[in-house]
Design an enzyme around this catalytic site. Sequence first.
Site, PDB file in Angstrom:
ATOM      1  N   CYS A 120      -5.214  13.974  12.667  1.00 35.30           N
ATOM      2  CA  CYS A 120      -5.635  12.266  12.155  1.00 35.30           C
ATOM      3  C   CYS A 120      -5.337  11.686  13.383  1.00 35.30           C
ATOM      4  O   CYS A 120      -5.044  11.584  14.149  1.00 35.30           O
ATOM      5  CB  CYS A 120      -4.844  11.783  10.948  1.00 35.30           C
ATOM      6  SG  CYS A 120      -3.933  10.784  11.351  1.00 35.30           S
ATOM      7  N   LYS A 152       0.695  -1.344  -0.206  1.00 37.53           N
ATOM      8  CA  LYS A 152      -0.026   0.130  -0.096  1.00 37.53           C
ATOM      9  C   LYS A 152       0.226   1.360   0.034  1.00 37.53           C
ATOM     10  O   LYS A 152       0.687   2.016  -1.108  1.00 37.53           O
ATOM     11  CB  LYS A 152      -0.477  -0.021   1.758  1.00 37.53           C
ATOM     12  CG  LYS A 152      -1.596   0.620   1.370  1.00 37.53           C
ATOM     13  CD  LYS A 152      -2.584   1.036   2.883  1.00 37.53           C
ATOM     14  CE  LYS A 152      -1.734   1.464   4.155  1.00 37.53           C
ATOM     15  NZ  LYS A 152      -2.000   2.825   3.926  1.00 37.53           N
ATOM     16  N   ARG A 210      -8.317  -0.362   5.260  1.00 40.57           N
ATOM     17  CA  ARG A 210      -7.455   0.389   5.197  1.00 40.57           C
ATOM     18  C   ARG A 210      -5.953   0.073   4.176  1.00 40.57           C
ATOM     19  O   ARG A 210      -5.577   0.434   3.634  1.00 40.57           O
ATOM     20  CB  ARG A 210      -7.581   1.384   5.711  1.00 40.57           C
ATOM     21  CG  ARG A 210      -8.241   2.924   5.008  1.00 40.57           C
ATOM     22  CD  ARG A 210      -8.219   3.918   6.233  1.00 40.57           C
ATOM     23  NE  ARG A 210      -7.245   4.753   5.378  1.00 40.57           N
ATOM     24  CZ  ARG A 210      -7.044   6.333   5.714  1.00 40.57           C
ATOM     25  NH1 ARG A 210      -7.535   6.589   6.669  1.00 40.57           N
ATOM     26  NH2 ARG A 210      -6.324   6.944   5.411  1.00 40.57           N
ATOM     27  N   ASP A 234       5.085   1.069  12.033  1.00 38.79           N
ATOM     28  CA  ASP A 234       2.795   0.409  12.136  1.00 38.79           C
ATOM     29  C   ASP A 234       3.162  -0.858  12.187  1.00 38.79           C
ATOM     30  O   ASP A 234       2.073  -1.575  12.624  1.00 38.79           O
ATOM     31  CB  ASP A 234       3.060   0.435  10.551  1.00 38.79           C
ATOM     32  CG  ASP A 234       3.244   1.712  10.063  1.00 38.79           C
ATOM     33  OD1 ASP A 234       2.700   2.653  10.259  1.00 38.79           O
ATOM     34  OD2 ASP A 234       3.156   1.836   8.647  1.00 38.79           O
TER      35      ASP A 234
END
Length: 420
Positions: free
Chosen positions: A116, A22, A397, A305
């Site tokens: 965010c 991604k 996502r 992540d």
Amino acid sequence: MKGLKINGGNKLFGSVRVTGAKNSVLPILAAAVLNSDNSIIYDCPHLSDVENAVQILEHLGLTAFWNDDMIYVNSKNISSNTIPDCLMRKMRSSVIFLGSLLSRTGSAVIGMPGGCEIGSRPIDLHIKAFKDLGVKFSENGNHLFCTLDKLKSSVINLEFASVGATENIMLLSAKSDAEVVILNAAREPEIIDLQNFLNGMGANISGAGTAIIKIHGVNTLSSTVHTLIPDRITAVTYACAAAACGGDISIENTKYNHISAVMDELMKLGAEVREFKNSIRVKSSERLSGSCVIQTAPYPDFPTDAQPIICSVLCTAEGRFCLIENVFENRFKYIDELVKMGADITYSGKTAIINGASKLCGNEVTAKDLRGGAALVIAGLSAEGETRISGYEYILRGYENLAGTLSQLGAEVEEIGIDA
Ligand code: UD1
């Protein structure tokens, strides 16, 4: 709204194939604006962020469409220099289109990226570098207007090795008359993928994967065909799921060296990880145990992540563990949800302390961001009883066909409707 229902406790067996990354496809789709020609990109993951990027290209007047896992882009005609607010809000990484739009049209308008879920995510490093390269900025309400007359040759020393800023500078400079050097560049594998894509179009960029990237601007870029590198965070997620639940899985289309920082930690805990040419095998039969301090930092160190994802493994492992989040300031929100499932974790500021050996029990929990959501999925898979996860849109996502893939590995997982 969609949710995920998991009946935990099953071990995982079998094989999964990881799609293209991604975080590669987004800057590469932005790069496709530059060549006024065809770009063919293979192994694209079917994810909402990628759909959004294709919509941005269409909004700019380019031809862009999917064919199975391939995205075709023709950028001969471009009719807009504006990224609409709705797409900017849906996907903050839309800011990655700024460099290529400016290079192609000499101007660009974007909505100001707001806060965010995992932190404020400012774009000051992008703006400072762009100013040094000759871009002029003005703000009007919620919009940022950018113009570029001629790119200046320059040495850009990034204060922090930002992935997005490094990519945006490469995109702005690839087609130009300038010589640009980036110092303290991000070294992530996705930066190398972007360099390879741009060089495939005829760009002259070297050094990606190191802290110094040199961009010798060229006047023409042409058609290219490219296959994305595998998504390393997806690979890490399935590896951690197998480590937490027990079992034996093969993860195909994976580069071990891209994920070694995380695999090292799993092996220290007692999981068996074997490296093959394009795949890895993760086996876990005993209860994991150990004690470690894991600190996130830019590649090649432990990826931010993967921080929530490994936390779910540590909750049930025997021992006491410390996680330090150095990259994003607001990345522990998932912990309150893990605590609802029985995890023993305390956190303050950048540090979380995990007292392992918890017996996790299914509960109703909410995903608040993508990787925090993945952590809840792993916790649900290893917990006793039923877990219902809302906020599933966040998780989608980053993972194509997550429920299907986990079911294929033997987990009891089902997508459900959840009342808002
Ligand atoms: C990319 C990845 C994301 C990953 C992150 C770090 C994509 C689409 N996303 O995000 O999955 O978590 O790298 O590996 O590739 N910062 C500033 N000013 C800036 C830019 C960044 O202060 O102008 C800060 C950020 O707030 C954050 C840190 O730098 O605290 C890292 O950001 P960056 O490396 O830019 O991440 P992204 O490119 O947004």
